[in-house]
Motif scaffolding. Structure first.
Motif, PDB file in Angstrom:
ATOM      1  N   ASP A 717       0.852  -1.190   0.000  1.00 31.69           N
ATOM      2  CA  ASP A 717       0.000   0.000   0.000  1.00 31.69           C
ATOM      3  C   ASP A 717       0.886   1.238   0.000  1.00 31.69           C
ATOM      4  N   ILE A 718       0.639   2.149  -0.971  1.00 34.04           N
ATOM      5  CA  ILE A 718       1.421   3.368  -1.110  1.00 34.04           C
ATOM      6  C   ILE A 718       0.565   4.542  -0.643  1.00 34.04           C
ATOM      7  N   PRO A 719       1.073   5.377   0.268  1.00 32.14           N
ATOM      8  CA  PRO A 719       0.308   6.579   0.641  1.00 32.14           C
ATOM      9  C   PRO A 719       0.089   7.473  -0.576  1.00 32.14           C
ATOM     10  N   ALA A 720      -1.064   8.056  -0.652  1.00 33.32           N
ATOM     11  CA  ALA A 720      -1.393   8.892  -1.816  1.00 33.32           C
ATOM     12  C   ALA A 720      -0.462  10.086  -1.951  1.00 33.32           C
ATOM     13  N   TYR A 721       0.132  10.524  -0.831  1.00 33.19           N
ATOM     14  CA  TYR A 721       1.001  11.705  -0.909  1.00 33.19           C
ATOM     15  C   TYR A 721       2.390  11.367  -1.444  1.00 33.19           C
ATOM     16  N   ASP A 722       2.747  10.048  -1.520  1.00 36.41           N
ATOM     17  CA  ASP A 722       4.073   9.668  -2.037  1.00 36.41           C
ATOM     18  C   ASP A 722       4.021   9.665  -3.560  1.00 36.41           C
ATOM     19  N   THR A 723       3.979  10.855  -4.121  1.00 39.27           N
ATOM     20  CA  THR A 723       3.789  10.998  -5.571  1.00 39.27           C
ATOM     21  C   THR A 723       5.001  10.525  -6.355  1.00 39.27           C
ATOM     22  N   GLU A 724       6.208  10.657  -5.793  1.00 42.29           N
ATOM     23  CA  GLU A 724       7.401  10.237  -6.525  1.00 42.29           C
ATOM     24  C   GLU A 724       7.404   8.720  -6.730  1.00 42.29           C
ATOM     25  N   THR A 725       7.063   7.961  -5.682  1.00 43.14           N
ATOM     26  CA  THR A 725       7.017   6.502  -5.819  1.00 43.14           C
ATOM     27  C   THR A 725       5.924   6.086  -6.787  1.00 43.14           C
ATOM     28  N   LEU A 726       4.741   6.727  -6.704  1.00 42.35           N
ATOM     29  CA  LEU A 726       3.647   6.402  -7.618  1.00 42.35           C
ATOM     30  C   LEU A 726       4.017   6.730  -9.057  1.00 42.35           C
ATOM     31  N   TYR A 727       4.704   7.863  -9.252  1.00 45.92           N
ATOM     32  CA  TYR A 727       5.137   8.236 -10.612  1.00 45.92           C
ATOM     33  C   TYR A 727       6.107   7.194 -11.178  1.00 45.92           C
ATOM     34  N   ALA A 728       7.056   6.725 -10.342  1.00 46.72           N
ATOM     35  CA  ALA A 728       8.017   5.721 -10.803  1.00 46.72           C
ATOM     36  C   ALA A 728       7.325   4.398 -11.110  1.00 46.72           C
ATOM     37  N   LEU A 729       6.314   4.036 -10.298  1.00 42.68           N
ATOM     38  CA  LEU A 729       5.583   2.790 -10.551  1.00 42.68           C
ATOM     39  C   LEU A 729       4.797   2.865 -11.859  1.00 42.68           C
ATOM     40  N   ARG A 730       4.224   4.038 -12.167  1.00 42.22           N
ATOM     41  CA  ARG A 730       3.481   4.180 -13.436  1.00 42.22           C
ATOM     42  C   ARG A 730       4.432   4.096 -14.632  1.00 42.22           C
ATOM     43  N   ARG A 731       5.637   4.642 -14.490  1.00 46.58           N
ATOM     44  CA  ARG A 731       6.629   4.502 -15.559  1.00 46.58           C
ATOM     45  C   ARG A 731       7.044   3.034 -15.723  1.00 46.58           C
ATOM     46  N   LEU A 732       7.166   2.324 -14.570  1.00 43.53           N
ATOM     47  CA  LEU A 732       7.505   0.898 -14.627  1.00 43.53           C
ATOM     48  C   LEU A 732       6.382   0.102 -15.286  1.00 43.53           C
ATOM     49  N   ALA A 733       5.131   0.511 -15.088  1.00 45.32           N
ATOM     50  CA  ALA A 733       3.988  -0.226 -15.633  1.00 45.32           C
ATOM     51  C   ALA A 733       3.987  -0.238 -17.151  1.00 45.32           C
ATOM     52  N   ILE A 734       4.515   0.817 -17.775  1.00 45.73           N
ATOM     53  CA  ILE A 734       4.494   0.887 -19.249  1.00 45.73           C
ATOM     54  C   ILE A 734       5.847   0.543 -19.863  1.00 45.73           C
ATOM     55  N   TYR A 735       6.847   0.176 -19.006  1.00 45.82           N
ATOM     56  CA  TYR A 735       8.173  -0.125 -19.526  1.00 45.82           C
ATOM     57  C   TYR A 735       8.170  -1.476 -20.239  1.00 45.82           C
ATOM     58  N   SER A 758      -4.538   0.414  -8.119  1.00 46.42           N
ATOM     59  CA  SER A 758      -5.959   0.718  -7.964  1.00 46.42           C
ATOM     60  C   SER A 758      -6.116   1.834  -6.936  1.00 46.42           C
ATOM     61  N   LYS A 759      -7.144   2.638  -7.134  1.00 49.32           N
ATOM     62  CA  LYS A 759      -7.364   3.775  -6.225  1.00 49.32           C
ATOM     63  C   LYS A 759      -8.846   3.922  -5.961  1.00 49.32           C
ATOM     64  N   THR A 760      -9.195   4.074  -4.679  1.00 52.48           N
ATOM     65  CA  THR A 760     -10.576   4.311  -4.266  1.00 52.48           C
ATOM     66  C   THR A 760     -10.715   5.755  -3.803  1.00 52.48           C
ATOM     67  N   HIS A 761     -11.805   6.449  -4.259  1.00 46.88           N
ATOM     68  CA  HIS A 761     -11.972   7.857  -3.900  1.00 46.88           C
ATOM     69  C   HIS A 761     -12.074   8.008  -2.372  1.00 46.88           C
ATOM     70  N   CYS A 762     -11.604   9.139  -1.891  1.00 42.78           N
ATOM     71  CA  CYS A 762     -11.612   9.468  -0.462  1.00 42.78           C
ATOM     72  C   CYS A 762     -10.783   8.477   0.362  1.00 42.78           C
ATOM     73  N   ASN A 763      -9.816   7.791  -0.273  1.00 48.58           N
ATOM     74  CA  ASN A 763      -8.969   6.856   0.449  1.00 48.58           C
ATOM     75  C   ASN A 763      -7.519   7.271   0.256  1.00 48.58           C
ATOM     76  N   GLY A 764      -6.829   7.477   1.356  1.00 50.41           N
ATOM     77  CA  GLY A 764      -5.452   7.951   1.272  1.00 50.41           C
ATOM     78  C   GLY A 764      -4.443   6.859   1.008  1.00 50.41           C
ATOM     79  N   ILE A 765      -4.890   5.610   0.843  1.00 50.21           N
ATOM     80  CA  ILE A 765      -3.998   4.474   0.582  1.00 50.21           C
ATOM     81  C   ILE A 765      -4.269   3.947  -0.816  1.00 50.21           C
ATOM     82  N   ILE A 766      -3.217   3.699  -1.581  1.00 53.38           N
ATOM     83  CA  ILE A 766      -3.336   3.183  -2.950  1.00 53.38           C
ATOM     84  C   ILE A 766      -2.703   1.790  -2.993  1.00 53.38           C
TER      85      ILE A 766
END
Length: 779
Positions: A717-735, A758-766
């Protein structure tokens, strides 16, 4: 427990009882019952056995009360007894306590009371059954069966040795019978026994053997002409027949449609016949069947022969198509008969360097050897190199006329090839002794004669004794006597010199080897030569070590390997290699053939995240000897998971830098994900295995391949505020490519990774799921 007057102990009440092991009616009797028991206590004097019999009135009468020293007893019950009972008591010896008193060693209990009912007696033995066979139906019958019999068990035996069939049938009006289909060509006999409830009688005697009609003749094995009007015929023999009937005709349709044109001949119990009075030039069709008192078997498959036909061209070959002067050359041929007749004569035609001669060869072997291979031996010593032999042959059968010529075959004659082998040292001086002092060395090969071109050379080095050594990675291995340590093929030329350095072959000091060289000539011939050598080079001792450092920014490891001689100086006699030791024990090469200098650094881009483990290997450039040193584990203690891709390292091997130098450009660039959060890991291994089921085996047989099929599922589970990790994971997803993954447990490997976010609205965990598949890769 009690004590004697002398203070010793004795047992006054053992409390045990005998165990009855066998009890029942004695075989061959109707009223005698037996009992057997087990008892192992010391100081046993005898056994008391009491028998009771019951008459059906509810009262048990004592039939016998006796004593015995054996552990078995029998009792013959009276005729009015319907059942008997028995019990057994062990009796101990006595021991003197004092001059006025004695006592038994122990006291035991009566055994459990056992009862036998005479209504359980087996039925009377039946008489021998009557057996008849009508073609394929066997009938066995029994009459006047005893009134104590419920069923009859039948047991059919084929050919006096094989159980064929068994079954139980009910008794009806004191008679019983069975009818069973049996296979042809056999002899059958039957025995039986009676059953009452679960009690069987003894077996009756076997009946006499009775036969079925014989089996069909499998096939006609040979048919050939022995004269212009006669043939011999052989077929597969059949058991239990008294004669064979042979039928023949000029048209196989006549067998079923025109019996007047079908001729017949009978022979007694032999699978061979001669048929005469046939007409030359005709085709005859034959079939055979077996006969006995029960009837006739089916007919064999039809086989034909053409009487009085010249043979076809013979089949030919020779021992070689490239002969050596002085060696014997053997020419072979097989007579291809159309009418099955043997070869009478053969005519051999030889054309040598344009001169043709013919020779007639008479077959002096037995007449029935139709398909035997014939041969002619030729002496090649009288010919010169480069001679050409052309040959063909034709054969004669029963007609007295030769058939067609065989294909003409060509054989080239050459002088025997030679190969001269010479060994040279590093100064290119010929080695005259059998000792090799070091690398490099050279193998010179001179083939001959020059009239035959060279296609290629093959060099093999074979150990002449067993020894232990290490390979280029420092892994220990055992070389067995006779094992090949080097093998390679080289394209040929008129003269060849092949050089060997320490990197080409690993030879152990003081070990004997054989060098075997062979040359393949354009003529198709080959020559071979060998030399035996002993490795005798100067022993050296080295000290291996390395300086190491961890780069926490790039998660890489820096290694400076070095090797010191006995004077603690850097030696120029070795090359170095660095290997990473993987979590599964495998060694991954980081760099090899490194110069042993103070300015040679090696970067490992993917060290293990728990402890970095490395092996330094030194290879002597003069002898090829291998030394290695395993560095102590360097603690890294990285708590996360590292995933790297699109890595661009400037160079894994760098020189001329020191601690004060800083590169002008980054030494590494690429993409990376670092997962510091709690990660759930589920590993799976799908082994390459086939489970094959076989009839007759209880369990399937396993066949294993080398594919492991290692996959893993990671969830975090990635905190929604950790945008750098999420950005790197999205780049990995299309690599579109492979990545290198490392866990804090120390595992690391190249992998194919698919990412699900996956992301659920109003949820701070992804929630993030990574599916990881282990693939082959490099460093």
């Amino acid at each position: 427990m009690s004590e004697f007057s002398d203070g010793s102990e004795y047992t006054t009440n053992l409390g045990a009882q005998v165990r009855i092991t066998d009890f029942g009616l004695q075989k061959g009797t109707t009223r005698t019952v037996y009992v057997k028991w087990s008892w192992s206590q010391l100081h046993t004097k005898e056994y008391r056995v009491v028998w009771y019999y019951l008459t059906g009135q509810g009262t048990a009468f004592i039939g016998d009360d006796s004593r015995t020293t054996k552990r078995q007893a029998t009792y013959n019950a009276p005729s009015n007894a319907v059942s008997v009972k028995v019990k057994v008591l062990p009796i101990a010896e006595s021991r003197k306590i004092d001059k006025d008193h004695t006592a038994d060693y122990w006291m035991a209990k009566w055994s459990t009371l056992k009862q036998y009912n005479f209504k359980n007696n087996p039925p009377s033995d039946p008489s021998t059954p009557t057996v008849t066979i009508a073609k394929y139906k066997l009938t066995a019958a029994l009459t006047n069966i005893s009134t104590d019999t419920d069923k009859i068990e039948w047991y059919i035996v084929k050919d006096d040795k094989t159980k064929y069939y068994s079954v139980k049938t009910k008794v009806n009006k004191r008679a019983a019978s069975i009818t069973h289909t049996v296979a042809s060509g056999g002899r059958y006999k039957v025995r039986c026994r009676a059953w009452r409830g679960s009690q069987p009688s003894g077996w009756s005697d076997y009946s006499e053997n009775v036969m079925t009609v014989p089996s069909s003749v499998g096939k006609i094995t040979k048919i050939k002409a022995f004269s212009e009007t006669g043939i011999t015929i052989d077929w597969d023999s059949v058991k239990n027949c008294i004669s064979y009937e042979i039928q023949y005709t000029t048209d196989k349709r006549y067998f079923d449609s025109n019996p007047n044109e079908v001729h017949s001949q009978t022979v007694e119990s032999v699978s061979h016949a001669e048929v005469t009075g046939l007409e030359i030039g005709n085709t005859y069709f034959f079939r055979v069947r077996a006969v006995n008192a029960q009837g006739n078997s089916g007919w064999s498959p039809i086989k034909s022969i053409i009487l009085g036909k010249e043979p076809s061209a013979p089949t030919t070959w020779s021992t070689t198509t490239t002969a050596i002067i002085g060696e014997e050359l053997v020419l072979y041929w097989v007579h291809n008969s159309v009418d099955g007749s043997s070869e009478k004569k053969a005519e051999l035609e030889l054309t040598i360097n344009g001169v043709t001669t013919k020779e007639e060869i008479v077959n002096k072997e037995l007449d029935d050897k139709v398909d035997d291979t014939k041969s002619k031996t030729i002496n090649t010593s009288k010919w010169n190199e480069g001679s050409t032999i052309k040959w063909r042959v034709r054969t004669m059968g029963i007609t007295g006329k030769y058939g067609s010529w065989s294909v003409q075959r060509v054989i080239n004659v050459y002088a025997p090839p030679t190969l001269e082998l010479t060994l040279y040292n590093a100064a290119f001086e010929q080695i005259t002794s059998s000792e090799l002092g070091g690398f490099p060395f050279y193998i010179g090969m001179m083939p001959g004669p020059k009239s035959q071109g060279i296609l290629g050379y093959h060099i093999s080095i074979i150990a002449l004794e067993s020894y232990s050594t290490v390979d280029e990675t420092g892994v220990g291995t055992v070389i067995s006597k006779g094992q090949e340590v080097f093998s390679k093929y080289y394209d040929g030329s008129v003269e060849a010199v092949i050089g060997f350095s320490a990197g080409d072959v690993n030879l152990e000091n003081n070990i004997h080897y054989r060098i075997v060289c062979s040359a393949t000539m354009s003529s198709g011939l080959s020559a071979e030569s060998s030399e035996e050598i002993t490795i005798s080079w100067k022993e050296t001792s080295y000290s291996l070590n390395a300086e190491v450092a961890y780069n926490a920014d790039t998660y890489s490891f820096l290694i400076r390997p070095y090797c010191l001689n006995e004077y603690e100086d850097l030696t120029d006699k070795v090359t170095l290699a660095v290997y990473r030791r993987q979590y599964d024990g495998e060694f991954i090469e980081i760099a090899s053939r490194l110069e042993n200098s103070s300015s040679c650094f090696v970067t490992d881009p993917h060290p293990a995240l728990d402890f970095a483990r490395y092996r330094i290997v030194a290879t002597n450039t003069s002898t090829g000897a291998v030394d290695y040193y395993d560095l102590p584990g360097y603690p890294i203690n990285e708590p996360g998971i590292i995933i790297q891709w699109e890595e661009q390292w400037e160079n894994l091997i760098t020189s001329e830098i020191n601690e004060n130098d800083s590169p002008a450009e980054p030494e590494w660039s690429g993409s990376m994900v670092r997962l510091l959060y709690n990660v759930d890991i589920a590993d799976d291994n799908d082994k390459d295995v086939s489970l094959v089921e076989y009839i007759g085996r209880k369990h399937p047989v396993s066949y294993y391949g080398t594919q492991l099929g290692h996959t893993s599922t990671w969830k975090t589970d990635i905190p929604a505020y950790d945008t750098e990790t999420l950005y790197a994971l999205r780049r990995l997803a299309i690599y579109q490519g492979d990545v290198y993954v490392r866990e804090s447990t120390g595992s690391g490997y190249w992998a194919n990774v698919s990412v699900a976010i996956s992301k659920t609205h109003c949820n701070g965990i992804i929630p993030v799921t990574l599916k990881v598949t282990h693939v082959e890769g490099g460093v």
